[in-house]
Motif scaffolding. Sequence first.
Motif, PDB file in Angstrom:
ATOM      1  N   PRO A 100       0.934  -1.188  -0.086  1.00  0.00           N
ATOM      2  CA  PRO A 100      -0.063  -0.001  -0.026  1.00  0.00           C
ATOM      3  C   PRO A 100       0.836   1.251  -0.066  1.00  0.00           C
ATOM      4  N   GLU A 101       0.323   2.295  -0.522  1.00  0.00           N
ATOM      5  CA  GLU A 101       1.011   3.624  -0.326  1.00  0.00           C
ATOM      6  C   GLU A 101       1.138   4.109   1.145  1.00  0.00           C
ATOM      7  N   GLY A 102       2.102   4.775   1.381  1.00  0.00           N
ATOM      8  CA  GLY A 102       2.359   5.122   2.721  1.00  0.00           C
ATOM      9  C   GLY A 102       3.690   4.867   3.329  1.00  0.00           C
ATOM     10  N   ALA A 103       3.874   5.200   4.650  1.00  0.00           N
ATOM     11  CA  ALA A 103       4.927   5.105   5.353  1.00  0.00           C
ATOM     12  C   ALA A 103       4.717   4.575   6.873  1.00  0.00           C
ATOM     13  N   SER A 104       5.600   3.738   7.353  1.00  0.00           N
ATOM     14  CA  SER A 104       5.363   3.264   8.746  1.00  0.00           C
ATOM     15  C   SER A 104       6.497   3.938   9.494  1.00  0.00           C
ATOM     16  N   ILE A 105       6.430   4.298  10.725  1.00  0.00           N
ATOM     17  CA  ILE A 105       7.313   5.222  11.394  1.00  0.00           C
ATOM     18  C   ILE A 105       7.457   4.590  12.829  1.00  0.00           C
ATOM     19  N   GLY A 106       8.435   4.479  13.194  1.00  0.00           N
ATOM     20  CA  GLY A 106       9.015   3.965  14.619  1.00  0.00           C
ATOM     21  C   GLY A 106       9.953   4.744  15.302  1.00  0.00           C
ATOM     22  N   LEU A 107       9.687   5.578  16.455  1.00  0.00           N
ATOM     23  CA  LEU A 107      10.579   6.427  17.004  1.00  0.00           C
ATOM     24  C   LEU A 107      10.917   5.835  18.353  1.00  0.00           C
ATOM     25  N   TYR A 108      12.029   5.723  18.763  1.00  0.00           N
ATOM     26  CA  TYR A 108      12.435   5.238  19.857  1.00  0.00           C
ATOM     27  C   TYR A 108      12.732   6.057  20.711  1.00  0.00           C
ATOM     28  N   VAL A 109      11.929   6.066  22.003  1.00  0.00           N
ATOM     29  CA  VAL A 109      12.059   7.260  23.062  1.00  0.00           C
ATOM     30  C   VAL A 109      12.774   6.665  24.059  1.00  0.00           C
ATOM     31  N   GLY A 110      14.248   6.593  24.265  1.00  0.00           N
ATOM     32  CA  GLY A 110      14.865   6.031  25.295  1.00  0.00           C
ATOM     33  C   GLY A 110      14.864   4.315  24.824  1.00  0.00           C
ATOM     34  N   ARG A 111      15.287   3.479  25.967  1.00  0.00           N
ATOM     35  CA  ARG A 111      15.246   2.138  25.781  1.00  0.00           C
ATOM     36  C   ARG A 111      14.030   1.537  25.598  1.00  0.00           C
TER      37      ARG A 111
END
Length: 206
Positions: free
Chosen positions: A162-173
Motif C-alpha cells: 500500500p501507499e504510505g509510510a510506517s514510522i517507529g521512534l525510539y524514546v529511550g530504551r
Amino acid sequence: MVRMVTSPQRPRPGAVSALLIGTALAALTGCGEQRRDADTDAGAPSTSASASSSPGASPYVEPGVVDGAPHNGDNNAYRRPGDMTPADEEAAQAEAARMEPVLKQLHREKKWDPESVKDALTGKLGYEIRKVSSRGKLLGGELDVQAMRQRYEGETDEYVTPEGASIGLYVGRHACVTAFVQPTNYGLKTNGPFPETGCMEPPVGH
C-alpha cells in the motif's frame, strides 16, 4: 417471550406409591456412591466440570479467545509491546505530541511516501535516522521510516504494497511512538518496543 403453561394432572394412587419407593431407593444408592467416591478420590485434585462436559472440545483453546483459535496467545506474542514505566510513557507522549502536527501536515499535503516523511521528521523535529551495524549493534539515531508492509488482496489473489509510510521512534530504551501516514488517514500511538520489530508495528500473521 412466550410462556408455556400446562394444567397439572393428579397422579394415580399406584403411581404415587411407586414414585415414593423409587425415590427412597435412589437416595440410598446415591449416598453409597457418594461415600465410595470420597474414599477412592481422597486427595485427588479437582477438575473443572465444564471441561468434562464438553466432549470433542479442543484442549488448546485459550480462555478469552472469541473464535477459539488454538494457541492464539502464543502465536500473537510478537504483537504484544513491552511494558513502559510511567516516566517512559510520559516521555513517549511528549514526542507523540510533537510528531502529530507534522503527520497531519504531511497527510494534508499528500506527502506520505517514506522519503518525504523521513525528510519532514528529521528536518522539522531534529530526529536522526536509526543506524544499526550488520551485527545488530546500534550506531546511533532513534527514527525508523519504512514503506508500508505488504498485504494480501483477496480480490486479485496477490500481495500488494500500500501507499504510505510506517514510522517507529525510539524514546529511550523502553518506549516508542509507533505511527503511520497513508492516503486514507494517519495515526500514532505510544507503546513499549515489540519483541521482534522494535518500535515498528509488526505485521499481522507470522
